[in-house]
Design an enzyme around this catalytic site. Structure first.
Site, PDB file in Angstrom:
ATOM      1  N   CYS A 113       0.890  -1.161   0.000  1.00 27.19           N
ATOM      2  CA  CYS A 113       0.000   0.000   0.000  1.00 27.19           C
ATOM      3  C   CYS A 113       0.928   1.211   0.000  1.00 27.19           C
ATOM      4  O   CYS A 113       1.556   1.499   1.013  1.00 27.19           O
ATOM      5  CB  CYS A 113      -0.908   0.028   1.220  1.00 27.19           C
ATOM      6  N   CYS A 116      -0.692   4.260   2.447  1.00 26.19           N
ATOM      7  CA  CYS A 116      -0.517   4.158   3.903  1.00 26.19           C
ATOM      8  C   CYS A 116      -0.244   2.699   4.266  1.00 26.19           C
ATOM      9  O   CYS A 116       0.899   2.280   4.234  1.00 26.19           O
ATOM     10  CB  CYS A 116      -1.693   4.734   4.662  1.00 26.19           C
ATOM     11  N   SER A 117      -1.275   1.943   4.576  1.00 27.29           N
ATOM     12  CA  SER A 117      -1.045   0.561   4.997  1.00 27.29           C
ATOM     13  C   SER A 117      -2.294  -0.265   4.796  1.00 27.29           C
ATOM     14  O   SER A 117      -2.579  -1.146   5.603  1.00 27.29           O
ATOM     15  CB  SER A 117      -0.651   0.532   6.469  1.00 27.29           C
ATOM     16  N   CYS A 118      -3.069   0.035   3.744  1.00 28.24           N
ATOM     17  CA  CYS A 118      -4.272  -0.753   3.480  1.00 28.24           C
ATOM     18  C   CYS A 118      -3.844  -2.222   3.342  1.00 28.24           C
ATOM     19  O   CYS A 118      -2.846  -2.517   2.683  1.00 28.24           O
ATOM     20  CB  CYS A 118      -4.958  -0.261   2.207  1.00 28.24           C
TER      21      CYS A 118
END
Lengths: 212, 116
Positions: A113, A116-118
């Site tokens: 991702c 961000c951090s999906c």
């Protein structure tokens, strides 16, 4: 830190351990929102319990093992993961769509991702720190083979690497290749061969020698 | 080469989902507010990715506590901008919690003073 600097004449030296500043700010938000009726503390405890104890890569491993064992299930999973996962009682709470991408001898898939951090929480749980690091997020797209090498993965020359960038709306799960030598194993035994990183695409699944 | 060996990025181990209790708390708070309709997840991601980008300008983020610091800052700003939460109230409540910890004997449950 306060607890590392005891003063014998300090009447508070035996006070409760003082949490770090961010922890106090989180408590402040929680208190304010609870008083305003926007937050139910019991619901917070439940969310933490679910993500800490109940959801994790074991869910994804179950899906992978079933796909390895049942060609009809695999076809449906690749065509419409949302529907199949819902039937297994595995679904996203944030309304995201799940897409399963299959590794083959020709194509290796890897998930990142860059925003961000999906991450596919329902099948893999909370992402590890490396997935959230700038290093991985920046390099996975730019130099995926070097990142794979850092993870100890070397692919054959002819294998293409495809990198999938997750978003708030779409999360990806890699369906690793079934390891050679795993014929005849049942779903539970197959699931034990599947680790988290292989479902992000930063590891391969292997069948340990000497286990048959 | 064994696929389990890594040259620099740690991976594969059974690390806890949340390293610090407050990481879990701020995560749960955000998920709960999203699930009760206070903001969409797309709105959260847009704001959070902007904070991460800004924090990442100064130094490379390692995805640990720096990641949750960015998460907390994003949530604070989101609540101030969209839910009418006042910064001064957050600061006052934070200090009240600090005082409560300092005033509570070790081992006893920590409570805010009555009236807060």
């Amino acid at each position: 830190m306060a607890h590392d600097n005891p003063h014998s004449d300090d009447p508070h030296h035996a006070h409760a351990h003082l949490p770090p500043d961010p922890a106090l700010r989180v408590k402040a938000l929680e208190t304010i929102l609870t008083k305003r009726g926007l937050v139910d503390p019991a619901a917070l405890d439940e969310i933490i319990d679910i993500y800490q104890n109940k959801i994790g890569p074991q869910n994804g491993a179950r899906v992978v093992a079933k796909a390895w064992s049942d060609p009809e299930f695999k076809a449906r999973l690749l065509a419409d993961a949302d529907q199949v996962l819902r039937e297994m009682d595995i679904y996203g709470r944030q309304g995201e769509h799940m897409v399963v991408v299959e590794n083959t001898p020709e194509t290796h898939n890897m998930v990142v991702c860059t925003l961000c951090s999906c991450y596919p929480w329902p099948v893999l749980g909370i992402p590890p720190a490396w997935y959230k690091s700038d290093a991985y997020r920046a390099r996975a797209v730019r130099e995926p083979r070097k990142v794979l090498a850092d993870f100890g993965v070397t692919l054959p020359e002819g294998t293409k690497v495809r990198v999938w960038d997750s978003t708030a709306e779409v999360r990806y799960l890699v369906l690793p290749m079934r390891p050679e030598g795993s014929d005849g194993l049942d779903e539970a035994a197959l699931a034990a061969l599947v680790n988290r990183d292989s479902m992000v695409g930063t590891a391969l699944t292997s069948f340990p020698e000497g286990t048959v | 080469m064994n696929a389990a060996s890594s040259l620099c990025l740690p991976h594969g181990g059974a690390e806890p989902a949340f390293v610090e209790p407050w990481h879990a708390q701020v995560f749960a708070l955000t998920v709960h507010l999203n699930e009760t309709g206070r903001f969409t997840w797309a709105e959260w991601v847009a704001r959070f990715s902007a904070t991460l980008k800004q924090h990442g300008l100064a130094r490379e983020l390692d995805g640990g506590t720096d990641y949750f610091n960015a998460w907390l800052e994003t949530l604070e700003i989101l609540l101030v901008e969209t839910q009418g939460v006042r910064r001064t109230d957050v600061a006052r409540m934070r200090d009240a919690w600090e005082e409560a910890y300092l005033a509570t004997p070790h081992g006893a449950p920590v409570h805010l003073p009555k009236g807060l």
